[in-house]
Design an enzyme around this catalytic site. Structure first.
Site, PDB file in Angstrom:
ATOM      1  N   SER A 185       0.829  -1.199   0.000  1.00 44.99           N
ATOM      2  CA  SER A 185       0.000   0.000   0.000  1.00 44.99           C
ATOM      3  C   SER A 185       0.867   1.255   0.000  1.00 44.99           C
ATOM      4  O   SER A 185       1.618   1.467  -0.942  1.00 44.99           O
ATOM      5  CB  SER A 185      -0.965  -0.054   1.192  1.00 44.99           C
ATOM      6  OG  SER A 185      -1.994   0.885   1.025  1.00 44.99           O
ATOM      7  N   HIS A 222      -7.404  -5.931   1.383  1.00 48.01           N
ATOM      8  CA  HIS A 222      -6.191  -5.114   1.535  1.00 48.01           C
ATOM      9  C   HIS A 222      -5.316  -5.584   2.702  1.00 48.01           C
ATOM     10  O   HIS A 222      -4.307  -4.972   2.997  1.00 48.01           O
ATOM     11  CB  HIS A 222      -6.620  -3.660   1.773  1.00 48.01           C
ATOM     12  CG  HIS A 222      -5.545  -2.632   1.519  1.00 48.01           C
ATOM     13  ND1 HIS A 222      -5.044  -2.370   0.261  1.00 48.01           N
ATOM     14  CD2 HIS A 222      -4.886  -1.778   2.348  1.00 48.01           C
ATOM     15  CE1 HIS A 222      -4.126  -1.415   0.339  1.00 48.01           C
ATOM     16  NE2 HIS A 222      -4.006  -1.045   1.589  1.00 48.01           N
ATOM     17  N   ASP A 252     -10.397  -5.508  -2.511  1.00 51.85           N
ATOM     18  CA  ASP A 252      -9.717  -4.489  -1.701  1.00 51.85           C
ATOM     19  C   ASP A 252     -10.569  -3.216  -1.724  1.00 51.85           C
ATOM     20  O   ASP A 252     -10.833  -2.663  -2.802  1.00 51.85           O
ATOM     21  CB  ASP A 252      -8.339  -4.233  -2.350  1.00 51.85           C
ATOM     22  CG  ASP A 252      -7.484  -3.229  -1.600  1.00 51.85           C
ATOM     23  OD1 ASP A 252      -8.052  -2.361  -0.906  1.00 51.85           O
ATOM     24  OD2 ASP A 252      -6.255  -3.306  -1.744  1.00 51.85           O
TER      25      ASP A 252
HETATM   26  N1  LIG Z   1      -8.114   2.926   9.394  1.00 49.26           N
HETATM   27  C1  LIG Z   1      -7.726   1.598   9.489  1.00 49.26           C
HETATM   28  C2  LIG Z   1      -7.135   1.089   8.199  1.00 49.26           C
HETATM   29  C3  LIG Z   1      -5.678   1.312   8.012  1.00 49.26           C
HETATM   30  C4  LIG Z   1      -5.119   0.291   7.049  1.00 49.26           C
HETATM   31  O1  LIG Z   1      -5.828  -0.418   6.361  1.00 49.26           O
HETATM   32  N2  LIG Z   1      -3.790   0.188   7.002  1.00 49.26           N
HETATM   33  C5  LIG Z   1      -3.182  -0.795   6.166  1.00 49.26           C
HETATM   34  C6  LIG Z   1      -2.301  -0.127   5.153  1.00 49.26           C
HETATM   35  S1  LIG Z   1      -3.288   1.005   4.183  1.00 49.26           S
HETATM   36  C7  LIG Z   1      -2.202   1.734   3.098  1.00 49.26           C
HETATM   37  O2  LIG Z   1      -1.116   2.108   3.307  1.00 49.26           O
HETATM   38  C8  LIG Z   1      -2.399  -1.754   7.031  1.00 49.26           C
HETATM   39  O3  LIG Z   1      -1.449  -2.359   6.598  1.00 49.26           O
HETATM   40  N3  LIG Z   1      -2.848  -1.887   8.286  1.00 49.26           N
HETATM   41  C9  LIG Z   1      -2.161  -2.669   9.274  1.00 49.26           C
HETATM   42  C10 LIG Z   1      -2.520  -4.109   9.344  1.00 49.26           C
HETATM   43  O4  LIG Z   1      -1.832  -4.832  10.115  1.00 49.26           O
HETATM   44  O5  LIG Z   1      -3.447  -4.567   8.658  1.00 49.26           O
HETATM   45  C11 LIG Z   1      -6.850   1.415  10.709  1.00 49.26           C
HETATM   46  O6  LIG Z   1      -6.539   2.400  11.357  1.00 49.26           O
HETATM   47  O7  LIG Z   1      -6.475   0.276  11.029  1.00 49.26           O
END
Ligand SMILES: N[C@@H](CCC(=O)N[C@@H](CSC=O)C(=O)NCC(=O)O)C(=O)O
Length: 281
Positions: free
Chosen positions: A150, A259, A226
């Site tokens: 991401s 995602h 996603d």
């Molecule tokens: N708001 C949510 C979502 C944040 C989220 O989806 N983060 C992703 C990366 S998004 C793009 O860079 C992520 O990798 N989250 C960490 C995980 O371990 O899944 C939130 O605050 O969680």
């Protein structure tokens, strides 16, 4: 470069190697930083290549090492894997109440605008300071690859494009391929780089490809369920630009995947083997 306060915070035996977390004072970011290092069994007897992993928004050095399940393959293939926090951190570091700006959202660029510029220099940290620490303190053979997810996929692609010849390969899960054109990137670039969009192009993978920068062999995976695809990720824009220039870039689209790190863990073996081949293991 001062790494005199480099200290190990975690050490776990995994698949015959060691999953470690280290902390140090970053002179680039002007704060304490954590990074993780997986040392495969082969690192006990000789130098090994390094895969740098860049995580996404809200992440730190822990997400990859606790959720992706890469250690089994890094151990088999003899690859060291380094992952860093996604921004400078601390009570004296600028932040924002939103999760897509400020701490946890460094975007792997060097900020020029205040209040961000005094700490938010993640590009320099990932390209210069951290690799120098790795080379000085861990058994590496100099060969490097880079990958991310991401926001970190944006970082991996952009850094590979800006540093021709340095990385044997690049891979990304659900990368933000054209940050200048999407809401996440526009919000961050406006804050960190200012409103003159001409200054954004050097940090945008699509712009860099269109400017003729070379890309090492690339593997890009995107889940079709996603929630951030296609609005924030615009994968096909980069695919089309790479195809037009005859680049070796494999884009794969997968039904049902979202995602999350469940998606990453489903394909991490293929990414590890892709990088190992490019690293000539
Ligand atoms: N708001 C949510 C979502 C944040 C989220 O989806 N983060 C992703 C990366 S998004 C793009 O860079 C992520 O990798 N989250 C960490 C995980 O371990 O899944 C939130 O605050 O969680």
């Amino acid at each position: 470069m001062s790494t005199s306060d480099l200290s190990r915070r975690e050490k776990h035996y995994a698949f015959g190697g060691w999953q470690e977390v280290w902390q140090h004072t970053s002179h680039t970011l002007n704060c304490m930083m954590n990074f993780s290092v997986y040392l495969p069994p082969q690192a006990a007897t000789g130098p090994v290549p390094v895969l740098y992993w860049l995580s996404g928004l809200t992440c730190n050095e822990q997400n990859l090492i606790t959720k992706a399940g890469f250690q089994r393959y890094a151990a088999e293939l003899g690859v060291m894997v380094v992952a860093m926090d996604t921004s400078p951190r601390g009570s004296d570091v600028a932040d924002d109440s939103a999760w897509d700006l400020g701490q946890g959202a460094g975007f792997y660029i060097n900020a020029t605008e205040q209040p961000w510029a005094s700490h938010f220099r993640m590009y320099e940290y990932v390209v210069d300071e951290l690799p120098n620490i790795i080379a000085a303190h861990f058994p590496t053979n100099g060969r490097q690859a880079i990958a991310g997810h991401s926001m970190g996929g944006h970082g991996a692609l952009m850094i590979a494009l800006k540093n021709p010849g340095r990385f044997s390969s690049v891979s990304a899960f659900a990368p933000i391929v054209a940050p200048s054109r999407v809401a996440w990137g526009q919000k961050a670039f406006n804050a960190y780089l200012g409103h003159d969009t001409r200054h954004w192009q050097q940090w945008d993978s699509l712009c860099l490809v269109e400017q003729g920068q070379p890309l090492p062999p690339a593997l890009i995976d995107q889940g079709l369920d996603d929630p951030f695809y296609p609005e924030q990720l615009t994968t096909e824009l980069l695919e089309t630009a790479c195809q037009a220039r005859g680049m070796i870039a494999h884009f794969r689209y997968h039904e049902h995947y979202d995602h999350s790190y469940y998606f990453i863990s489903s394909f991490i073996e293929e990414h590890m083997r892709f990088h190992a081949t490019a690293l000539q293991l």
